[in-house]
Design an enzyme around this catalytic site. Sequence first.
Site, PDB file in Angstrom:
ATOM      1  N   HIS A  77      62.221  17.768  28.312  1.00 32.82           N
ATOM      2  CA  HIS A  77      60.868  17.222  28.131  1.00 32.82           C
ATOM      3  C   HIS A  77      60.739  16.718  26.695  1.00 32.82           C
ATOM      4  O   HIS A  77      61.135  17.399  25.752  1.00 32.82           O
ATOM      5  CB  HIS A  77      59.821  18.307  28.403  1.00 32.82           C
ATOM      6  CG  HIS A  77      58.413  17.879  28.109  1.00 32.82           C
ATOM      7  ND1 HIS A  77      57.732  18.281  26.979  1.00 32.82           N
ATOM      8  CD2 HIS A  77      57.565  17.072  28.796  1.00 32.82           C
ATOM      9  CE1 HIS A  77      56.511  17.752  26.989  1.00 32.82           C
ATOM     10  NE2 HIS A  77      56.394  17.020  28.081  1.00 32.82           N
ATOM     11  N   HIS A  79      55.892  10.404  20.520  1.00 31.30           N
ATOM     12  CA  HIS A  79      54.895  11.103  21.322  1.00 31.30           C
ATOM     13  C   HIS A  79      53.538  10.483  21.007  1.00 31.30           C
ATOM     14  O   HIS A  79      52.983  10.704  19.928  1.00 31.30           O
ATOM     15  CB  HIS A  79      54.917  12.597  20.998  1.00 31.30           C
ATOM     16  CG  HIS A  79      54.132  13.427  21.950  1.00 31.30           C
ATOM     17  ND1 HIS A  79      53.817  14.743  21.713  1.00 31.30           N
ATOM     18  CD2 HIS A  79      53.600  13.136  23.161  1.00 31.30           C
ATOM     19  CE1 HIS A  79      53.119  15.225  22.719  1.00 31.30           C
ATOM     20  NE2 HIS A  79      52.978  14.270  23.617  1.00 31.30           N
TER      21      HIS A  79
END
Length: 558
Positions: free
Chosen positions: A117, A163
């Site tokens: 992830h 991100h």
Amino acid sequence: MSKQSYRVCLCFRRRFKMAVAQAPEDVKNLFEMYSENGLMNADGLHKFLVEYQKEDETTTDDAQKIIDGSKHLPRNGLHVEAFFRHLFSDTNSPQVSLGVHHDMNAPLSHYFIFTGHNSYLTGNQLNSDCSDVPIINALKRGVRVIELDIWPNSEKDDVHVLHGGTLTAPVTLLKCLSSIKEYAFVSSDFPVVITLEDHLTPDLQAKAANMITETLGDILFTPGPEVFKEFPSPETLKKRIIISTKPPKDYTEAKEDKDKENDSKSDKADDEVATKKAKPHENKPKQKKAPEYKRLIAIHAGKPKGGLDECLEVDPEKVRRLSLSELELEKAAETHGKKIVRFTQRNMLRVYPKGIRVDSSNYNPMIAWLHGAQMVAFNMQGCDKHLRLMHGMFKANGQCGYVKKPDFLLNTNEIFDPEVKHSEKTILKVTVYLGEGWYYDFDHTHFDPYSPPDFYVKVGIAGVPADKQMTKSKIVEDSWVPSWNQEFEFHLTMPQLALLRIEVHEYDMSEKDDFAGQTCLPVSEIRSGIRAVPLMDKKGDKYNNVKLLMRFEFTNPS
């Protein structure tokens, strides 16, 4: 320091350095059973390996090679110390060394897949750097699914990986792709999946498509625009890289969908959050789709509009990937357990950490595996106990990154119900004899070489709720080579999903107990008999010398 005190320290250190592990009584008794006149010859050793260690395929020649390789004379047999040292050697592994032994010709949906992830993050989810280094490390460890969040770099008309909506420093998509190509098959020949969380405009999607095809070249698997009716197998996709993402929509249509989703849900996945970075484009005219980008997508992702029933609908004409957060899965499992299992028999289910795990921690993967989820996405940056479970699961099947799901999860005639408690299938008895190696690894384990520790062992099962258990040994004080000689017993209803957890700690009366090593083993691949169990550090890297001598025995319930 005076010369006198210096000599005292040297003597003190030498005294503990000379301490060595002694064969436990069980080992001495076994030696007596299979030896004659104080020596165990090749016939006796072979008999021991077959009868007690359950190594049915071992030959007398194999036993003779063990004797010939012993550093202890005489060469015509093993005395008790040599026999003990063989049992406590690195060659006497607790895990079946069969390499890749699962059937690898089934569809991809029939396997648990080692999944990362936010694979590009070096630390926490909010302000750590983005880099290709954690991607490289993950691939070296055997991870087969790499996640990249791709965003526009408006200043250079380029594609960044970061991100979104955080302070994470970006890395270029090209750098990530180049490293994936270089390291994809270092640990395993089986396919690598790149899951793209796409926040690009169509023109940048086209640019990303060209970047992907030019960088990856022939190893990129390009299925074309058609959606699979059934996923291909890991065997047919060896040495190939696969792209998985949502099929591209018109940019303005996708933006409208994102805004609606963001209004209706507060805890969204990283791949579903609409951030402020997209706002400069919202007034742009409608742009054309990027067909070259769509042709790259082998595993189509997406969450259908509607409720949970629509999300878990099985289409006999096509397969797809669905993503759920850990919280969404827990909620869905309460009412739709069998439907999730049925969905994962043909389709992919990816489970990802909830948004508040900003420290890059992880969740218990067992509920996801119990429902057949293939891609249990984990943050690989830390060293939490759940990440150790993930490492333990993927020690199976030759550590190739693919573990065939148990048959009960694949049975289409009778869909498995995760809520039903099952009867005991096997009993695992674990004996912890002794440990050694901390003295010689004290630079890595951070123990004071002049002060022998007080070690204890925790042994337990991670698995379905009925199997979950953790036990603790006695504390052995002031010893670099602690001897526990304790047996623990575990009654297992689903050994196919069970992992054996082993941890060693040093007792500290005034502060938190110190960590002294751990390992996690898939129960399905543990070998019976007395074995040398190497211990790892918190991150799962092996110590140089630290190991335990343990015995494993499987029996049927009465």
